[in-house]
Design a protein around this motif. Structure first.
Motif, mmCIF file in Angstrom:
data_model
loop_
_atom_site.group_PDB
_atom_site.id
_atom_site.type_symbol
_atom_site.label_atom_id
_atom_site.label_comp_id
_atom_site.label_asym_id
_atom_site.label_seq_id
_atom_site.Cartn_x
_atom_site.Cartn_y
_atom_site.Cartn_z
ATOM 1 N N ARG A 234 0.993 -1.206 0.033
ATOM 2 C CA ARG A 234 0.130 0.153 0.001
ATOM 3 C C ARG A 234 0.842 1.408 0.068
ATOM 4 N N ALA A 235 2.049 1.459 0.538
ATOM 5 C CA ALA A 235 2.942 2.565 0.636
ATOM 6 C C ALA A 235 3.386 2.725 -0.850
ATOM 7 N N ALA A 236 3.561 1.707 -1.541
ATOM 8 C CA ALA A 236 4.137 1.973 -2.935
ATOM 9 C C ALA A 236 2.859 2.520 -3.807
ATOM 10 N N VAL A 237 1.563 1.880 -3.488
ATOM 11 C CA VAL A 237 0.435 2.290 -4.232
ATOM 12 C C VAL A 237 -0.012 3.753 -3.743
ATOM 13 N N ASP A 238 -0.039 4.140 -2.396
ATOM 14 C CA ASP A 238 -0.304 5.650 -1.972
ATOM 15 C C ASP A 238 0.912 6.416 -2.598
ATOM 16 N N ALA A 239 2.096 6.149 -2.910
ATOM 17 C CA ALA A 239 2.952 7.172 -3.214
ATOM 18 C C ALA A 239 2.298 7.232 -4.744
ATOM 19 N N GLY A 240 1.552 6.583 -5.248
ATOM 20 C CA GLY A 240 1.513 6.661 -6.813
ATOM 21 C C GLY A 240 2.357 5.987 -7.598
ATOM 22 N N TRP A 241 3.250 4.786 -7.107
ATOM 23 C CA TRP A 241 4.103 4.397 -7.960
ATOM 24 C C TRP A 241 3.675 3.432 -8.709
ATOM 25 N N TYR A 242 2.579 2.555 -8.410
ATOM 26 C CA TYR A 242 2.115 1.529 -8.839
ATOM 27 C C TYR A 242 0.503 1.444 -8.828
ATOM 28 N N PRO A 243 -0.254 1.068 -9.654
ATOM 29 C CA PRO A 243 -1.941 0.878 -9.516
ATOM 30 C C PRO A 243 -2.450 0.147 -8.515
ATOM 31 N N HIS A 244 -3.347 0.637 -8.011
ATOM 32 C CA HIS A 244 -4.232 0.067 -6.710
ATOM 33 C C HIS A 244 -4.682 -1.285 -7.008
ATOM 34 N N SER A 245 -4.886 -1.457 -8.510
ATOM 35 C CA SER A 245 -5.431 -2.865 -8.741
ATOM 36 C C SER A 245 -4.115 -4.065 -8.583
ATOM 37 N N ASN A 246 -3.024 -3.523 -8.101
ATOM 38 C CA ASN A 246 -1.965 -4.285 -7.816
ATOM 39 C C ASN A 246 -1.515 -4.540 -6.332
ATOM 40 N N GLN A 247 -2.591 -4.000 -5.764
ATOM 41 C CA GLN A 247 -2.110 -3.879 -4.280
ATOM 42 C C GLN A 247 -2.276 -5.072 -3.515
ATOM 43 N N VAL A 248 -1.506 -5.623 -2.802
ATOM 44 C CA VAL A 248 -1.693 -6.787 -1.888
ATOM 45 C C VAL A 248 -1.662 -6.654 -0.647
ATOM 46 N N GLY A 249 -2.766 -7.100 -0.043
ATOM 47 C CA GLY A 249 -2.996 -7.022 1.379
ATOM 48 C C GLY A 249 -4.554 -6.704 1.776
ATOM 49 N N GLN A 250 -4.728 -6.410 2.934
ATOM 50 C CA GLN A 250 -5.870 -6.143 3.762
ATOM 51 C C GLN A 250 -6.965 -5.390 2.696
ATOM 52 N N THR A 251 -6.428 -4.332 2.135
ATOM 53 C CA THR A 251 -7.254 -3.324 1.504
ATOM 54 C C THR A 251 -7.025 -3.644 -0.040
ATOM 55 N N GLY A 252 -6.269 -4.426 -0.169
ATOM 56 C CA GLY A 252 -5.937 -4.747 -1.749
ATOM 57 C C GLY A 252 -6.297 -6.146 -2.163
ATOM 58 N N LYS A 253 -5.675 -6.736 -2.716
ATOM 59 C CA LYS A 253 -5.914 -8.179 -3.087
ATOM 60 C C LYS A 253 -5.301 -9.289 -2.476
ATOM 61 N N SER A 254 -6.040 -10.469 -2.459
ATOM 62 C CA SER A 254 -5.497 -11.444 -1.515
ATOM 63 C C SER A 254 -4.714 -12.476 -2.591
ATOM 64 N N VAL A 255 -3.378 -12.929 -2.297
ATOM 65 C CA VAL A 255 -2.722 -13.810 -3.211
ATOM 66 C C VAL A 255 -2.194 -14.974 -2.497
ATOM 67 N N SER A 256 -2.109 -15.998 -3.266
ATOM 68 C CA SER A 256 -1.838 -17.176 -2.609
ATOM 69 C C SER A 256 -0.808 -18.013 -3.546
ATOM 70 N N PRO A 257 0.202 -17.483 -4.086
ATOM 71 C CA PRO A 257 0.768 -18.199 -5.071
ATOM 72 C C PRO A 257 1.894 -19.202 -4.405
ATOM 73 N N GLN A 258 2.391 -20.062 -5.534
ATOM 74 C CA GLN A 258 3.515 -21.050 -5.154
ATOM 75 C C GLN A 258 4.322 -20.279 -4.546
ATOM 76 N N LEU A 259 4.925 -18.969 -5.174
ATOM 77 C CA LEU A 259 6.066 -18.256 -4.785
ATOM 78 C C LEU A 259 5.819 -16.740 -4.763
ATOM 79 N N TYR A 260 6.219 -16.078 -3.668
ATOM 80 C CA TYR A 260 5.959 -14.814 -3.364
ATOM 81 C C TYR A 260 7.206 -14.006 -2.891
#
Ligand code: FAD
Length: 320
Positions: A234-260
């Motif tokens: 979220r820090a990177a998203v709030d700074a405007g560096w990357y779109p919100h659609s890519n945010q991972v976390g409580q207020t972003g998306k939940s991911v469960s990949p093989q490798l993070y």
């Protein structure tokens, strides 16, 4: 043998990977019966049969594309009435969860969302969830009606298990409510060519440590070398560096990949909430005391601008 309904997520007949994962889980509970709706539904039968569907119920009515989710809910309701399954498994996408919740209400059943595993139990299907930012793992059963369970992507392997895959037309009579909200237009998002974040087998994420929108090129290069999706804190998203659609976390998306792979991310609880069920977690952080190191499988203490390009070069070399 008991039958298990699997809701098919597909685009014009191309079945998405989370549905094939559901078939693996469904086979643990009984005979999978797939429900494919909308344009191209019939074309899904081959791949569904290869992965264990004994039957494929299809309906290509235009209503599934023209209206919001209610026609799909009514189709699943018709399938439940036709098959009397022990469970209905649905991918945990935004749409899947809405369809599942509405279905559970309609058929007066209990629902379990965001399961990371499903197995057969003495009293019916048992679903495992990871809750409270993955601080606890719970196991639950549905005690009322048919077990409606949504399952997170990457929770099970895709397995070849050839079955009959007999195609049958599903007869659905839509209510007035089903056609109450019409879709008037769709604008496809510009494609990055990368996999969808929530379905990707590998996710490479950047945080405040990336220190600028232009520096995300370093993260993207590693992601592209691995065929991965790109995530952001979220820090990177709030700074405007990357779109919100890519945010991972409580207020972003939940991911469960093989490798993070988390680069320049401290590991705040709200970020963990969206990635802690990843199978293998790697962190690159220049602060050896960063909390992210408490949950990683592999940690690299170092400057991401040294480590990430070196990793990208190594991956590219090994790929030849
Ligand atoms: P920081 O915490 O600032 O960490 C940056 C890290 O980068 C540090 O550990 C630092 O050592 C490291 N670093 C710096 N430079 C380098 C370098 N050159 N090389 C290597 N490492 C370096 N956050 C989310 O991510 N997702 C959410 O969905 C979310 N939802 C929230 C909801 C609520 C209600 C609240 C209150 C907060 C939420 N947050 C969420 C914010 C969360 O609390 C954190 O503030 C955020 O996750 C911090 O992002 P970060 O790790 O990128 O930044």
């Amino acid at each position: 043998m008991a039958e298990v309904l699997v809701y098919v997520d597909h685009v014009d007949g191309a079945v998405r990977k989370p549905t094939l994962e559901l078939l693996t889980l469904a086979r643990r509970l009984g005979d999978p019966v797939a429900v494919a709706l909308g344009a191209g539904a019939g074309a899904t039968a081959g791949v569904l049969a290869e992965h264990g569907a004994v039957k494929v119920l299809t309906d290509e009515a235009a209503e599934y594309a023209d209206y919001l989710v209610v026609p799909k809910v009514e189709a699943l309701q018709a399938a439940v009435a036709a098959v009397s399954p022990v469970a209905v498994l649905v991918p945990s996408s935004a749409e899947g969860k809405e369809v599942a919740a509405r279905l559970a209400l309609r058929i007066t059943s209990g629902i379990i969302t965001d399961a990371i595993d499903v197995e057969a139990g003495e009293s019916g299907p048992v679903a495992t969830q990871s809750v409270f930012a993955a601080s606890f793992t719970t196991r639950s059963i549905v005690t009322t009606g048919v077990a409606v369970i949504t399952v997170k992507p990457n929770s099970a392997p895709v397995e070849a298990a050839p079955a009959a895959g007999t195609v049958e037309a599903l007869t659905v009579t839509f209510s007035a409510q089903a056609t109450g909200t019409k879709v008037t237009g769709r604008t496809p998002r510009e494609s990055t060519g990368r996999p969808e974040l929530t379905e990707a087998a590998i996710v490479v994420s950047g945080g405040r440590g990336v220190n600028g929108a232009e520096n995300f090129a370093v993260i993207e290069a590693l992601a592209d070398s691995l065929g991965a999706a790109v995530g952001a804190s979220r820090a990177a998203v709030d700074a405007g560096w990357y779109p919100h659609s890519n945010q991972v976390g409580q207020t972003g998306k939940s991911v469960s990949p093989q490798l993070y792979i988390a680069s320049g991310i401290s590991g705040a609880i709200q970020h963990r909430a969206g990635m802690q069920t990843s199978k293998t977690i790697v962190a690159i952080n220049k602060d050896a005391e960063a909390p992210i190191f408490d949950l990683v499988d592999y940690g690299v203490v170092g400057d991401l601008f040294d480590v990430v390009p070196a990793l990208t070069a190594e991956v590219s070399t090994r790929k030849g």
